[in-house]
Scaffold this motif. Structure first.
Motif, short mmCIF file in Angstrom:
data_model
loop_
_atom_site.label_atom_id
_atom_site.label_comp_id
_atom_site.label_asym_id
_atom_site.label_seq_id
_atom_site.Cartn_x
_atom_site.Cartn_y
_atom_site.Cartn_z
N GLU A 101 0.82 -1.21 0.00
CA GLU A 101 0.00 0.00 0.00
C GLU A 101 0.86 1.26 0.00
OE1 GLU A 101 -0.52 -2.44 2.35
OE2 GLU A 101 -1.96 -3.33 0.94
N GLN A 102 2.00 1.17 0.68
CA GLN A 102 2.86 2.35 0.78
C GLN A 102 3.48 2.69 -0.58
OE1 GLN A 102 5.37 0.56 3.72
NE2 GLN A 102 4.61 1.93 5.34
N LEU A 103 3.62 1.67 -1.40
CA LEU A 103 4.32 1.90 -2.67
C LEU A 103 3.41 2.38 -3.79
CD1 LEU A 103 6.88 -1.04 -2.81
CD2 LEU A 103 7.33 1.39 -2.49
N ASP B 231 11.89 5.60 -6.50
CA ASP B 231 12.10 5.52 -5.05
C ASP B 231 12.72 4.18 -4.65
OD1 ASP B 231 11.11 7.97 -4.74
OD2 ASP B 231 9.31 7.41 -3.57
N LEU B 232 12.63 3.20 -5.55
CA LEU B 232 13.17 1.89 -5.22
C LEU B 232 14.65 1.77 -5.61
CD1 LEU B 232 10.16 -0.35 -6.30
CD2 LEU B 232 10.67 0.63 -4.05
N PHE B 233 15.23 2.89 -6.05
CA PHE B 233 16.65 2.85 -6.48
C PHE B 233 17.40 4.00 -5.83
CE2 PHE B 233 13.98 0.87 -9.63
CZ PHE B 233 14.61 -0.34 -9.79
N PRO B 234 18.72 3.88 -5.68
CA PRO B 234 19.49 4.98 -5.09
C PRO B 234 19.38 6.22 -5.97
CG PRO B 234 20.83 3.00 -5.30
CD PRO B 234 19.54 2.73 -6.01
N PRO B 235 19.35 7.41 -5.38
CA PRO B 235 19.16 8.64 -6.15
C PRO B 235 20.15 8.78 -7.30
CG PRO B 235 19.02 9.09 -3.82
CD PRO B 235 19.38 7.66 -3.95
N ARG B 236 21.37 8.28 -7.09
CA ARG B 236 22.37 8.49 -8.16
C ARG B 236 21.99 7.73 -9.44
NH1 ARG B 236 24.48 4.77 -4.68
NH2 ARG B 236 25.13 2.80 -5.65
N LEU B 237 21.07 6.75 -9.32
CA LEU B 237 20.69 5.99 -10.50
C LEU B 237 19.38 6.47 -11.11
CD1 LEU B 237 21.46 2.34 -9.27
CD2 LEU B 237 22.93 3.91 -10.52
N HIS B 238 18.80 7.53 -10.51
CA HIS B 238 17.49 7.95 -11.00
C HIS B 238 17.51 8.36 -12.47
CE1 HIS B 238 15.57 8.71 -6.79
NE2 HIS B 238 15.99 7.47 -6.98
N PRO C 127 19.63 -9.37 -18.22
CA PRO C 127 19.39 -8.38 -17.16
C PRO C 127 20.57 -7.42 -17.00
CG PRO C 127 20.04 -10.45 -16.20
CD PRO C 127 20.00 -10.67 -17.68
N THR C 128 20.29 -6.31 -16.31
CA THR C 128 21.35 -5.35 -15.99
C THR C 128 21.55 -5.35 -14.48
OG1 THR C 128 20.49 -3.98 -17.75
CG2 THR C 128 22.01 -2.92 -16.20
N ARG C 129 22.81 -5.32 -14.07
CA ARG C 129 23.05 -5.27 -12.62
C ARG C 129 22.90 -3.83 -12.12
NH1 ARG C 129 27.81 -9.16 -10.37
NH2 ARG C 129 26.71 -11.08 -10.89
N VAL C 130 22.05 -3.65 -11.19
CA VAL C 130 21.90 -2.31 -10.59
C VAL C 130 21.72 -2.47 -9.07
CG1 VAL C 130 20.79 -1.26 -12.59
CG2 VAL C 130 19.40 -2.31 -10.81
N PHE C 131 21.80 -1.35 -8.41
CA PHE C 131 21.51 -1.37 -6.98
C PHE C 131 20.06 -0.99 -6.77
CE2 PHE C 131 26.11 -0.84 -6.41
CZ PHE C 131 26.32 -1.87 -5.51
N ALA C 132 19.35 -1.82 -6.02
CA ALA C 132 18.02 -1.42 -5.57
C ALA C 132 18.19 -0.84 -4.17
CB ALA C 132 17.09 -2.62 -5.53
N ARG C 133 17.20 -0.08 -3.76
CA ARG C 133 17.35 0.59 -2.46
C ARG C 133 16.22 0.12 -1.56
NH1 ARG C 133 16.13 5.77 -0.45
NH2 ARG C 133 17.82 6.57 0.87
N ARG C 134 16.61 -0.45 -0.44
CA ARG C 134 15.57 -0.90 0.48
C ARG C 134 14.97 0.30 1.19
NH1 ARG C 134 18.26 -5.70 3.89
NH2 ARG C 134 18.50 -3.91 5.27
N ARG C 135 13.90 0.05 1.87
CA ARG C 135 13.21 1.14 2.55
C ARG C 135 14.12 1.82 3.57
NH1 ARG C 135 8.28 0.66 6.61
NH2 ARG C 135 7.94 2.89 6.84
N ASP C 136 15.02 1.04 4.20
CA ASP C 136 15.91 1.63 5.21
C ASP C 136 17.16 2.24 4.59
OD1 ASP C 136 17.17 -0.61 4.35
OD2 ASP C 136 17.51 -1.49 6.33
#
Ligand code: ADP
Length: 648
Positions: A45-47, A54-61, A83-92
């Motif tokens: 619901e939050q998403l 928002d699910l990725f680090p700002p530098r990858l936006h 696939p492409t390797r990227v960093f996902a960003r957890r809620r924390d």
């Protein structure tokens, strides 16, 4: 039906292992599956409605001028589904490395972008994957390596400690189940994690240290993202080296220290309680090592020794206290020698320990302190300052002795008093019988018989008066009626009234020519003077001369009565004025008396603002002195010195 189909589709997507995210043309999230929730720590619901970035680090936006989804879509052809390797960003905020694939369907506002993520392979698991062999040529080396790898895997998986590996990025590349279990999450959630994005600075510091080639220990509480479970952990970080000797990453060995923490906390609490007991104990407690050097003492012992507690450590008793210390060390020394405890050893500060100053009493207990295998480590010392208790005991004993003495005095007094009161009665009744006989026979009466009878009566009256006066004094009810009185005339008058009693004694009276006036109770002052004269007569041989001198010194009239009698032993002169006191040399048989005259006299004199004392030498006579303030000196103090008029 359509709703049912949507729900079924949703259930199918939720069952998928990999995270799945659908967004609209504006890249706002429309749907996520359960795997996404689990991996990234969000609730569905939050998403919904949030930008997918928002699910990725700002530098990858943004990438090459495009948003991340658009960039990936633009590369679709080139990638051909890879696939492409990227960093996902957890809620924390923690970053996870994932493999991301983007797809799209529909056009314009109906466009839907679909992102699927895949966790990185866990390296350890990948070791299980079959190794390709060239057919027909058995590869012994490969087979051997496979066996070794399998062994390593078993070792790592079965280790009772959590183990994880990270690369230089530093991304967690592998971990065992134990680690996931300790942290309270799944292995899948851990592999791919970027350690530099964890919030605990100390973990990051340790990771840096190990990448720099050093070991580093971390102690702290790890909070799991999904379950919020907090686990106290100890992690040992160490570098991992590649074959060329460079650091290729690091390893963390993780221990769940919940139990150890609890045990430590319990031990600390126990120790704290013991420490409290030790510090606050009202008994001095100390421990001496096998060389009789203090290891530790509590405050009470420090106070007893008169030295701060810390100053004891490492020192022997003689070093700290000199000779008393050497004497006090005898107990512990004996315990070391014999291995036997010594209990309840009393020591007097002055006699046993030669400590100057007021006497103190100590109670010492010494006992061997042993290791579990029986070796004597040193001596435990318990010292109690029992001075107060001893004093109280002595005081009780003293009071008991005094009470016994009072009982003895009372018994003596009763026997003396009854004897004294009875003595005049026999001659009195004899004389009265004689008189009666003579009267019956009509004979002439002999006045001397009457005189003697009266004398016995006077004596009886005097004894009874003394008893009454003494009890009045005790009750504070002996009243005085002061008036201006010529003390010189009073003494002269008293001397004259005693003419009849003096027998063969002679009186000599010396008085200054000027009158001496005092403010006093005539009756009571006469009582004092006649008591002194009676004693002088009673305690000196018949025929002796009693010298009475009155003198004036400044504002004080001093009367002295000197007799050549038996005197008073020096050690008893102080007590003469106590109630019932009779000196040793005045035996009841030879000298009658109740021991009350001087007691009454002292009370009367002192309440006149005066003083009474004696100078005497046993066997050579005594001089009793009475000093009274003269009228001029006494007047200002008079109203205070006398109580209200009472009958006497
Ligand atoms: P008591 O009735 O026994 O004489 P006092 O109180 O007058 O009582 O005297 C107390 C004690 O003091 C006497 O018992 C005696 O031992 C001692 N004492 C008093 N006066 C004399 C004195 N002049 N010479 C020797 N002893 C005296």
């Amino acid at each position: 039906m359509a709703g049912g189909a949507a729900r079924e589709l949703e259930a199918i997507l939720d069952a998928a292992v990999d995270p799945f995210i659908a967004c609209d043309a504006d890249e706002r999230i429309l749907h996520v599956n359960a795997a996404t929730e689990r991996l990234l720590g969000w609730d569905r619901e939050q998403l919904l409605g949030r930008p997918v970035t928002d699910l990725f680090p700002p530098r990858l936006h943004r990438f090459h001028g495009l948003s991340l989804p658009r960039y990936l879509l633009s590369r679709r052809k080139v990638l051909g589904g890879r696939p492409t390797r990227v960093f996902a960003r957890r809620r924390d905020g923690v970053e996870l490395q994932v493999e991301l694939t983007a797809g799209a369907t529909g056009v314009d506002s109906q466009e839907r972008i679909v992102l699927t993520m895949r966790r990185l392979h866990e390296v350890i698991d990948s070791l299980e994957e079959p190794v390709e062999h060239v057919p027909g040529t058995p590869d012994r080396t490969a087979h051997h390596e496979e066996t070794v790898d399998r062994l390593y895997r078993l070792v790592v998986e079965n280790a009772p400690l959590g183990i994880f590996h990270f690369d230089r990025a530093p991304i967690v590349t592998a971990c065992n189940d134990r680690f996931a279990h300790i942290i309270g999450t799944s292995k899948r959630n851990l592999v791919g994690l970027n350690l530099f994005t964890l919030s605990d600075e100390r973990i990051i510091a340790c990771v840096r240290e190990s990448l720099a080639g050093h070991n580093c220990d971390y102690d702290g509480d790890y909070r799991a993202l999904t379950t919020a479970k907090v686990t106290p952990v100890r992690v040992r970080f160490a570098p991992c080296y590649a074959e060329d000797g460079t650091v290729e990453g690091g390893v963390g060995i993780v221990e769940d220290i919940t139990d150890r923490r609890r045990v430590e906390a319990e031990r600390e609490e126990n120790l704290a309680q013991l420490d409290l007991l030790f510090r606050g104990a009202p008994v001095g407690i100390g421990f001496l090592d096998a060389n009789l050097r203090y290891v530790r003492v509590n405050e009470t012992l420090a106070r007893i020794n008169g030295i701060p507690a810390e100053a004891h450590t490492g020192h022997t008793l003689p070093e700290l206290l000199g000779e008393p210390g050497a004497l006090a060390e005898r107990g512990p020394r004996q315990v070391l020698r014999t291995g036997e405890p010594m209990v309840n050893k009393e020591a007097l500060s002055d006699e046993d320990l030669r400590i100057p100053g007021p006497r103190r009493y100590f109670l010492g207990n010494y006992y061997p302190v042993r290791t579990p295998d029986g070796r004597v480590l040193g001596v435990g010392v318990l010292v109690e300052d029992i001075t107060e208790r001893k004093r109280a005991e002595e005081e009780r004993a003293h009071l008991y002795r005094e009470a016994q003495e009072a009982i003895r005095v009372r018994d003596d007094f009763l026997s003396i008093a009854s004897h004294e009161l009875k003595t005049p009665l026999t001659p009195l009744s004899l004389r009265l019988a004689t008189l009666e006989r003579r009267l019956e026979r009509g004979e002439n009466l002999d006045p001397s018989v009457l005189r003697h009878a009266r004398h016995q009566l006077t004596r009886l009256t005097g004894l009874i008066n003394d008893l009454l006066d003494a009890s009045r004094i005790e009750a504070g009810r002996l009243a005085l009626h002061p008036e201006a009185t010529r003390f010189d005339l009073l003494v002269e008058h008293t001397l004259a009234s005693m003419e009849g009693q003096k027998g063969n004694h002679a009186f000599e009276f010396e008085t200054p020519p000027e009158p001496i006036s005092v403010q006093g109770d005539t009756y009571r002052l006469e009582q004092v003077v006649s008591n002194l004269l009676e004693n002088a007569l009673k305690y000196s041989p018949d025929g002796g001369t009693i010298r009475v001198r009155l003198s004036l010194s400044e504002d004080v009239a001093v009367l002295s009565v000197t007799d050549p009698g038996i005197g008073i032993p020096e050690d008893q002169q102080q007590q003469l004025f106590d109630r019932y006191f009779r000196a040793r040399n005045a035996s009841t048989r030879s000298y009658g008396g109740l021991g009350l005259g001087l007691y009454i006299s002292r009370d009367i004199v002192e309440r006149h603002g005066g003083r009474i004392w004696v100078e005497s030498e046993a066997g050579r006579g005594s001089t009793f002195y009475v000093a009274l303030p003269t009228l001029s000196a006494a007047r200002p103090a008079l109203p205070l010195a006398w109580p209200d008029r009472h009958l006497h």
